[in-house]
Design a protein around this motif. Structure first.
Motif, PDB file in Angstrom:
ATOM      1  N   LYS A 303       0.699  -1.550   0.044  1.00 47.99           N
ATOM      2  CA  LYS A 303       0.001  -0.009   0.107  1.00 47.99           C
ATOM      3  C   LYS A 303       1.133   1.064   0.262  1.00 47.99           C
ATOM      4  CE  LYS A 303      -2.483  -1.081   3.985  1.00 47.99           C
ATOM      5  NZ  LYS A 303      -1.879  -2.803   3.830  1.00 47.99           N
ATOM      6  N   THR A 304       1.868   1.516   0.895  1.00 49.55           N
ATOM      7  CA  THR A 304       2.959   2.269   1.325  1.00 49.55           C
ATOM      8  C   THR A 304       3.443   3.243  -0.375  1.00 49.55           C
ATOM      9  OG1 THR A 304       4.160   1.855   2.702  1.00 49.55           O
ATOM     10  CG2 THR A 304       4.643   3.555   2.290  1.00 49.55           C
ATOM     11  N   ASP A 398      -2.802   7.113   6.823  1.00 50.79           N
ATOM     12  CA  ASP A 398      -2.731   4.761   6.103  1.00 50.79           C
ATOM     13  C   ASP A 398      -2.953   4.458   7.976  1.00 50.79           C
ATOM     14  OD1 ASP A 398      -1.533   2.622   5.300  1.00 50.79           O
ATOM     15  OD2 ASP A 398       0.526   3.504   6.141  1.00 50.79           O
ATOM     16  N   GLU A 399      -3.325   3.474   7.262  1.00 55.99           N
ATOM     17  CA  GLU A 399      -3.409   2.019   8.204  1.00 55.99           C
ATOM     18  C   GLU A 399      -4.689   2.547   9.648  1.00 55.99           C
ATOM     19  OE1 GLU A 399      -2.341  -0.682   8.333  1.00 55.99           O
ATOM     20  OE2 GLU A 399      -0.891  -0.831   7.149  1.00 55.99           O
ATOM     21  N   GLY A 556       2.399  -1.845  10.605  1.00 54.02           N
ATOM     22  CA  GLY A 556       2.573  -0.607   9.493  1.00 54.02           C
ATOM     23  C   GLY A 556       4.453  -1.505   9.501  1.00 54.02           C
TER      24      GLY A 556
HETATM   25 MG    MG Z   1       1.673  -0.335   5.388  1.00 53.97          MG
END
Ligand code: MG
Ligand code: ADP
Length: 693
Positions: A303-304, A398-399, A556
């Motif tokens: 995803k990053t 994120d996350e 993460g």
């Molecule tokens: Mg991630």
């Protein structure tokens, strides 16, 4: 007064409700009489019949009647009164009291007939009830039985169940005044009872109602309310979505020069799924309204980089990007990855952390305001008042599986410049089935990265009792000799941060003693940001062989060379959390494994959980099993779906209703638009403020 206006009166218009009681009621959000109708029971007690003592089982909550065999005062660890009663069924049960008076003791003489209510508990020698409610029965005046199941309401200190029951009974007298907003044609189509019928059935269930059904929320009356509540939520999210289309976004146009440069610098190619999702994001960001898209991808799906691609599009178009993460560790890690990717492109990445030194922080804030930073990374500290963005074009979250619609909307408001709203990208590893996402996140569009980068070998998971710690320690030694790295995750059920950290420190000491040749590091929640950062950094660089950590590394963290993870007391964690943690390994090409250590004895559910994890690496499959194991009867935390607060519905439990909910919502939007607002008003209290349209 008509029943309708009566329902809208304050509760203190009911006789006997004074200011003190009103204050208690207000704490529960109960102000108008109508609110009482929607204050639904949590549980039910069956006081409609008397159970034979011989048939009792541990965990039941029942009414019994029996004669006192004997009653005595004991001195064990503390003073207590123990009273044994028996009935015609031949069963015997112990009543145990820690608080009692002498008069009480005298009244419980041999032969006295008692009626008791309480939770049955399997004691050392026999079944027991601790502090039962009880009444002495006078043979001439037998006690009546309740004629319906007794509801137990969510309450607050100082407010008795009896009071809530009495007030609810009062409110039901005016129930004819309740508006039935749910369209009749839909009620017929989905075989739903009327709202009034459903509420009466739940507040005053008849003895024939199945307690099991009520407790598992499968009673038709509950289904009726769940249907309406889910529909109301869906409609409200759809409204937010529509509103998003009407406000101004920033069409971000780029020639993908930077993006191409990034791709050229990577040692691998993007997966098909990554490319597809990036295309979707770019398309969204070209529109004249703000993007609001959820990207879901299992742990390790990459995803990053997808976020990086979106960020470059915005930056090339001349705008700033903010990336918000839940933990400092993740912020540090992203700072490192993004700096490596972006600095060669001539871009500036900066970090805003709540724990930075004042001077450094001031500098950063200034760089952001001047537009010198292209990408700003941080925790929620990013959106503190002191921070002003120069030209925020895109906000990436994120996350954040616990990030609710209100928070999303609030952030969008904060990022607003003039009348332009930034685009928003939310990324989560929490597996959300499509139908569920389309209901729970109906305010957003939805993409899935449904492919892992090639060359990953599935993580092998083993479940081992903690008596075999020595074997595991040897295995760590062997793995590290071969150049791989290892996580050791300490878990403690205690909420206390201090205890968690102490436990991790002790584990570190033990492992250092057992593995003197290895470099071992420690991260936990009580360390300073700097300490955490430097330890994570050493681990990432390979200076540390073994990292002892609390669950702070849950989300993460990305160290592809780490290929073994040991999770202590794995039985204490939920499936979703274990899957997240385990996702810290298996991120490189090496074969990885995860050891789930448990403390015997394992409960049935814990055993099933650990087995599920051993048998599958697929987040969706694991989420499905999680639901199955918990069973529909249990009340879920909102952890998994994050956010929506329901009164009776549960998104996971009620998943099978979601297609019907979507369909019903379509019908309401097309044919009964005037019903939308009343439905939302009835079920959803807040959040409307964000819609200024
Ligand atoms: Mg991630
Ligand atoms: P997550 O989806 O869990 O956030 P990350 O973005 O952290 O996953 O990526 C996991 C690892 O996979 C990282 O080390 C990243 O560099 C690597 N990665 C990402 N995309 C690819 C790809 N297409 N091919 C190979 N490795 C990749």
């Amino acid at each position: 007064m008509s029943p309708n206006t009566q329902l809208l009166q304050k509760i203190d218009t009911i006789k006997g409700v004074g200011p003190k009681m009103s204050a208690h009621l207000a704490k529960l959000g109960l102000e108008k009489i109508q609110d009482l109708l929607f204050h639904l029971p949590l549980r039910y007690q069956d006081r409609t019949r008397i159970y034979p003592i011989a048939d009792l089982r541990h965990g039941q909550e029942v009414l019994i009647e029996g004669k006192v065999d004997h009653c005595s005062i004991l001195f064990k660890q503390r003073r207590m009164m123990v009273c044994q009663i028996s009935d015609a069924s031949g069963g015997v049960i112990t009543l145990r009291f820690f608080h009692f008076s002498n008069a009480q003791k005298l009244s419980l003489s041999r032969g006295t007939l008692l009626r008791c209510f309480g939770e049955i508990y399997q004691g050392y020698n026999s079944l027991e009830i601790v502090h039962p409610e009880y009444k002495i029965i006078n043979k001439n005046t037998p006690l009546a039985l309740a004629d319906s199941l007794t509801p137990t309401y969510p309450s607050t200190k100082g407010l008795q169940q009896r009071t809530l029951r009495r007030l609810t009974t009062e409110a039901i007298r005016y129930i004819d005044g309740l508006d039935e907003v749910f369209p009749e044609s839909l009620r017929r189509q989905y075989k739903l009872m009327t709202l009034a019928e459903a509420l009466i059935a739940l507040h005053q269930p008849t003895p024939e109602s199945s307690v099991e059904q009520l407790l598992s929320t499968s009673h038709p009356a509950q289904q009726r309310l769940i249907f309406e509540e889910l529909t109301a939520h869906h409609l409200s999210l759809r409204k937010f979505r529509e509103y998003s289309r009407k406000i101004n976004g920033i069409p971000l146009l780029s020639k993908d020069v930077l993006y191409q440069q990034l791709l050229d610098s990577l040692p691998f190619q993007l997966t098909g799924a990554q490319q597809r999702v990036i295309t979707e994001l770019k398309h969204d960001m070209q529109q004249a309204w703000p993007m609001s898209r959820l990207v879901q991808g299992d742990v390790g799906s990459g995803k990053t980089l997808v976020a990086a691609a979106a960020a470059l599009t915005a930056i090339e178009a001349g705008y700033q990007v903010a990336l918000m993460v839940p933990t400092e560790i993740l912020a540090e890690q992203h700072l490192k990855s993004f700096s490596e990717w972006f600095e060669p492109l001539g871009l500036r990445v900066s970090l805003l952390s709540g724990r930075q030194k004042a001077a450094e922080r001031r500098d950063n804030i200034e760089n952001i305001a001047l537009g010198l930073s292209n990408l700003v990374i941080g925790t929620h500290a990013l959106f503190q008042d002191a921070v002003t963005f120069k030209q925020l074009g895109l906000l990436i979250i994120d996350e954040q599986h616990r990030f609710g619609v209100h928070q999303r909307l609030a952030l969008r408001e904060k990022g607003k410049q003039g009348d332009l709203y930034p685009h928003q990208l939310v990324m989560t590893a929490t597996p959300i089935p499509r139908t569920l996402a389309m209901t729970a996140y109906a305010d957003m569009d939805y993409s899935v990265i449904d492919e892992l980068p090639p060359g990953r070998t599935p993580i092998k998971t083993v479940v081992i009792q903690n008596t075999r710690r020595d074997d595991i320690v040897q295995r760590i030694d062997a793995v590290c000799q071969q150049g791989a790295q290892v996580y050791w995750v300490c878990t403690l059920i205690e909420e206390s941060d201090a205890l968690q950290c102490q436990n991790a420190e002790e584990t570190l000491a033990l492992l250092q003693e057992a593995l003197p040749k290895l470099n071992i590091g420690l991260v936990h929640g009580r360390m300073s940001a700097l300490e955490k950062e430097s330890t994570m950094q050493s681990f990432k660089q390979g200076d540390l062989h073994l990292l002892v950590a609390t669950t702070v590394i849950e989300v993460g963290v990305d160290v592809p060379n780490a290929s073994l993870m040991i999770i202590e007391n794995a039985e204490r964690l939920g499936l979703a959390q274990l899957h997240q943690l385990r996702g810290r390994v298996g991120r490189g090409t090496a074969a990885s494994s995860c050891v789930l250590m448990y403390q015997s004895p394992l409960s049935q559910i814990a055993r099933k959980r650990l087995n599920a994890l051993r048998n599958s690496n697929d987040g969706f499959e694991i989420a499905r099993i999680d639901l199955e194991i918990r069973g529909p009867g249990e009340v879920f935390g909102t952890r998994q779906t994050g956010e929506l607060q329901f009164r009776i519905a549960d998104l996971l439990r009620d998943q099978q209703l979601l297609p019907s909910i979507q369909n019903a919502s379509e019908v309401i939007i097309k044919k009964y638009p005037e019903k939308i607002q009343p439905l939302i008003d009835r079920w959803i209290k807040t959040a409307e403020d964000y819609v200024h349209a």
